[in-house]
Design a protein around this motif. Sequence first.
Motif, PDB file in Angstrom:
ATOM      1  N   VAL A 159      -1.309   2.972  -2.952  1.00 46.91           N
ATOM      2  CA  VAL A 159      -2.254   4.048  -2.616  1.00 46.91           C
ATOM      3  C   VAL A 159      -1.949   5.330  -3.401  1.00 46.91           C
ATOM      4  N   LEU A 163      -4.885   2.824   3.800  1.00 51.69           N
ATOM      5  CA  LEU A 163      -6.009   2.858   2.871  1.00 51.69           C
ATOM      6  C   LEU A 163      -6.990   3.980   3.184  1.00 51.69           C
ATOM      7  N   ARG A 178      -4.496   6.964  -6.276  1.00 51.35           N
ATOM      8  CA  ARG A 178      -4.967   8.345  -6.210  1.00 51.35           C
ATOM      9  C   ARG A 178      -4.606   9.104  -7.485  1.00 51.35           C
ATOM     10  N   LEU A 198      -7.554   6.781   0.613  1.00 52.90           N
ATOM     11  CA  LEU A 198      -8.391   6.600  -0.578  1.00 52.90           C
ATOM     12  C   LEU A 198      -9.808   7.126  -0.392  1.00 52.90           C
ATOM     13  N   PRO A 251       0.797  -1.239   0.000  1.00 53.95           N
ATOM     14  CA  PRO A 251       0.000   0.000   0.000  1.00 53.95           C
ATOM     15  C   PRO A 251       0.822   1.278   0.000  1.00 53.95           C
ATOM     16  N   ALA A 264      -8.843  -0.736  -2.827  1.00 56.51           N
ATOM     17  CA  ALA A 264      -8.886  -0.797  -1.364  1.00 56.51           C
ATOM     18  C   ALA A 264      -9.287  -2.192  -0.887  1.00 56.51           C
TER      19      ALA A 264
END
Length: 321
Positions: free
Chosen positions: A16, A196, A20, A199, A12, A39
């Motif tokens: 992540v 997470l 994004r 997100l 992650p 996610a």
Amino acid sequence: MIFAVWIPLLVPLLAVPAARGLAESLPPRAAAWLLTGCAAALAGCTTAALGLLLAAGVLRLPPVAALGHLSPPLLGDRGDGAATVPVAGAAAVLLGAGALAVARHARRHRAELRTARHATGAHPATGDLVVLPDPAPEAYALPGRPGRVVVTAGMLRSLTADEREALFAHERAHLAGRHHLFLLTVALSAACHPLLRALRAPLAYALERWADEAAASRVGDRRVTARAIGRAALAARPDARAPWRPGGVLAATAGPVPRRVAALLADERTTGHPRVRAGFRGRRLIAAALLACVAFSAAAALDAAADLHESVEVAQGEAPR
């Protein structure tokens, strides 16, 4: 599985930011599905990795090893130094904390929806529309069976007739798309891995933009839709949420409203086609990196599970009977 088991916990860090960045360049609907799916996948891999660490450590305990006819020394012959009892204890704590957070969030979400439905159920509904005699401007989509568009008298007085229709179309788009489930999925995933949580904000924006575009298509006028969202946001007081409004529901006044209004007012025929072409290669690279991160995380969890299974089979085969 000394290395593979840690990969889902670290992925992650890269996935992540990639998710994004990619969501920024996608249409709202695609961005919402991307962020939610990413996610959920990363949370699942994280949970699997922690479960493997816990299982590998528990199998080293003499009572468990005796019950399973295992030879404890052979469980470590494959260089499985990560699978120690203290690490298993830490994994158990994290799994327990994550499970507790998921249960608490799900229970709170359900309780808030139930309270809101009881509060609005006392007022007559016209189709899917419920008007509350409250002077404070409020409007939101209340999911359930059936879903309701809840609006206050104060909000209706703040908008013209065509703006009201745009606002209702926006909230109905939230209900039709079941957008609250997207937010709930990411919220529960964030309980499994704290990274997470980053997100949720881009997901909320993507869902609002998705509903904005659906409303604009429904009323056939992007300017009216933009004006309705802007005036509703100016009238509402987001810092003073009514007690009967659930915290996890979506509303037209949420998120970065000026950015959403600017997107609606942009001419679709001239929305930067050269820029889109120029950024296509970059989007492909980000998408490839994100896909690689998720696939690598899942493959690492599977590899760690296979390695642990093989270690158990070896320990069972060589254990004294």
